[in-house]
Design a protein around this motif. Sequence first.
Motif, mmCIF file in Angstrom:
data_model
loop_
_atom_site.group_PDB
_atom_site.id
_atom_site.type_symbol
_atom_site.label_atom_id
_atom_site.label_comp_id
_atom_site.label_asym_id
_atom_site.label_seq_id
_atom_site.Cartn_x
_atom_site.Cartn_y
_atom_site.Cartn_z
ATOM 1 N N ALA A 111 0.837 -1.211 0.000
ATOM 2 C CA ALA A 111 0.000 0.000 0.000
ATOM 3 C C ALA A 111 0.863 1.248 0.000
ATOM 4 O O ALA A 111 0.573 2.216 -0.719
ATOM 5 N N ASP A 112 1.950 1.238 0.792
ATOM 6 C CA ASP A 112 2.848 2.393 0.853
ATOM 7 C C ASP A 112 3.533 2.640 -0.491
ATOM 8 O O ASP A 112 3.644 3.794 -0.944
ATOM 9 N N MET A 113 4.019 1.580 -1.127
ATOM 10 C CA MET A 113 4.737 1.736 -2.389
ATOM 11 C C MET A 113 3.858 2.369 -3.462
ATOM 12 O O MET A 113 4.262 3.307 -4.153
ATOM 13 N N ASN A 135 2.043 7.005 -6.439
ATOM 14 C CA ASN A 135 0.770 7.488 -6.974
ATOM 15 C C ASN A 135 0.435 6.764 -8.272
ATOM 16 O O ASN A 135 -0.151 7.312 -9.195
ATOM 17 N N SER A 136 0.823 5.492 -8.305
ATOM 18 C CA SER A 136 0.620 4.685 -9.503
ATOM 19 C C SER A 136 0.917 3.235 -9.149
ATOM 20 O O SER A 136 1.813 2.955 -8.362
ATOM 21 N N PHE A 157 9.657 3.165 -6.372
ATOM 22 C CA PHE A 157 8.800 2.339 -7.232
ATOM 23 C C PHE A 157 8.224 3.153 -8.383
ATOM 24 O O PHE A 157 7.695 4.241 -8.191
ATOM 25 N N ARG A 158 8.409 2.653 -9.587
ATOM 26 C CA ARG A 158 7.863 3.230 -10.816
ATOM 27 C C ARG A 158 8.492 4.571 -11.199
ATOM 28 O O ARG A 158 7.934 5.304 -12.014
ATOM 29 N N LYS A 159 9.639 4.874 -10.655
ATOM 30 C CA LYS A 159 10.333 6.106 -11.029
ATOM 31 C C LYS A 159 11.395 5.787 -12.073
ATOM 32 O O LYS A 159 11.917 4.671 -12.143
ATOM 33 N N VAL A 160 11.751 6.779 -12.882
ATOM 34 C CA VAL A 160 12.701 6.585 -13.978
ATOM 35 C C VAL A 160 14.034 6.071 -13.456
ATOM 36 O O VAL A 160 14.583 6.598 -12.484
ATOM 37 N N ASP A 161 14.529 5.017 -14.105
ATOM 38 C CA ASP A 161 15.829 4.412 -13.812
ATOM 39 C C ASP A 161 15.929 3.827 -12.410
ATOM 40 O O ASP A 161 17.030 3.604 -11.904
#
Length: 708
Positions: free
Chosen positions: A40-42, A47-48, A114-118
């Motif tokens: 849930a935190d990740m 926000n995705s 999580f889900r951020k570029v690179d």
Amino acid sequence: MSPAKRAAASKASTPAAKKAKNVEDPLTLKAVNTIRVLAADMVQEANSGHPGAPMGCAPIAFELYTQFMSYSPSDPQWPGRDRFILSNGHACALQYIMLHLTGHSLSMDDLKSFRKVDSMTPGHPENFVTPGIEVSTGPLGQGLANAVGLAIAEKHMAATYNKEGFDLVDNYTYVLCGDGCLQEGVTSEASSLAGHLGLGKLILLYDDNQITIDGETDLSFTEDVLKRYEAYGWHTSSVADGTNLKDLNKKIEAARKVTNKPSIIKVTTVIGFGSVNQGKEKVHGAPLGADDVRQVKEKFGFDPDQSFVVPDDVRDVFTSCAEAGEQARKEWHAMLAKYKEAHPDLGAEFERRIAGKLPEGWADGLPVYKVGDAAKASRFTSGLALNALAAKLPEMVGGSADLTPSNLTALKETGDFQKDTPEGRYLRFGVREHGMAAITNGIFCYGGYRPFCATFLNFISYASGAVRLSALSRMGVLYIMTHDSIGLGEDGPTHQPIETLALCRATPNMHTWRPADGNEVSGAYYSAMESYNTPSVLALSRQNLPVLEGSSMEKVKKGGYVLKEYGEGDDLDIIIASTGSEVCICVDTAKLLAEAGKKVRIVSMPCLEIYDEQPEAYKLECFPEGVPVMSVEALGIEGWHKYAHAPFGLIRFGSSGKGPDVYKKFGITPDNLKVQAEKVIAFYPKGQAPSLVKRPQLDFVRYNEHGH
């Protein structure tokens, strides 16, 4: 005792593991809920993402990683490890959390990224980015099909290397999938073959949460999955309550004891377990929201004002399990050392294969042809090259999608890989093109294999979802695709590829080969085998092709080269660039033009991608400034404007008839090509055709630190 069994025994003896036996145990429940809260935190931080499946499947992951799987955080590629495949890759927060908790090289900061570029935690699992990820998943069903390939590889390698007293290869492949994976056709293809082959060390855990993006599965998916899998020849069972670890443990243990067939365990879970919207599609693919995350933490006994927290006693549970895996790894390496003493040749070969290295002299047997040799279809010379390599490379395994007599891919060195003959190296994939390609990816990812698969070129389109993942995931798979143009003739436009090569050539990190004779075929195989991290498509002819004057294996390695010039004088009038079965037609065209007083150069371009990597000076040697270029290929012309001023090919689908008649219908004959070439020569003033080599060079991000 196998490494997995040793690890399981070791884990069972640790205090933390003993406490983690039943869901009723407070520490066990706390550990499972830690996974849910981290998920849930990740997703909230990013926000995705998809929090629902990780929260619902937390007990499954907990049970696998603490009670059954053998793994090494310090060496994620340890050959003796069990394999875990997350086929529903959108649930990757779950896998990242498990890798973090078990001590793999994913930090808490990585979870926060999580889900951020690179980042090391992309939006779907990528095997070339995150240590501990076996295959790239996301397109639903691919992971399950890959897992069938992993299980095939394990069974074959065990049959090849295991000797009395040495269970060198003895691991399980565990797969987690959802409803979406089981709706995809690729899983039906792969699961059917898995049942036929009796892959007893493949265990599928089916997350039956009864929710898809559209809503409840009743909208579109009401079949009895277990009955379907029973019909495939699988062992089936179910867990009615996915939070019941005792029942889950019992069913997994029972599946491990079924050695003659793969197993599926349907686990009924609640998507988004703990959320105010649990059991609804709202928790499938969107953050829970700050208020819901807060109430989840309060419900599970966590501080709602803190995020990304792992209690010390929970971390100890996973640390003890990882330590058991590390001990199993040390024991395995000790066994390998003794194995090498007892079986030195096999031990050296095993290590070479796992390292992905080719042996000395591996290419010595590739056929070489001379002008005057009998004309042969490139599918025929492909079969000779394939068998020459297979004789020296035990890592070459593969097969055809029910087209062995047409693809000419049968291996003379070995029999078939079947349920009762796992030592065989030839796979009968059946009419399952998509499943075949995805399974082949899994074989490659097991390590120690250079697999191939085959069908007609037109039907690589059926397999394109898996072929794309070969390229994205840097898998050196060989795709042997015969019947590569309108030259296949009578089967007509449904079988004649037109746009197919353009699709392959447009795919990043893929080499598309279309060899013009036997020498180019051998050169294509040589280059394909050297391209360990790049898949290769070999597009091969049905019709016979003569050995061309000027062709050679060495020249092919540059992707394109000057085959021969025709006519008198110093100044070229035109260059004709071509590939495959049209090169010999262009040679005949050049002879006609030479008789008419023109000087013509023929450039053979079997692999445009490798040609593109050559320096500008070499490209200018092939295509000097000012000379017009016409390309000829009996397929679509898309992409050729980069290499030719005037591409000649097809802008419609093909036609049914004898191959030569179809070529004549579309004007791919020396007489017509001579007329077309004369038009190109007349259009451009002598020496003033625009440069195709010297153009503005834009900077593209071709590679990043992860090695795309």
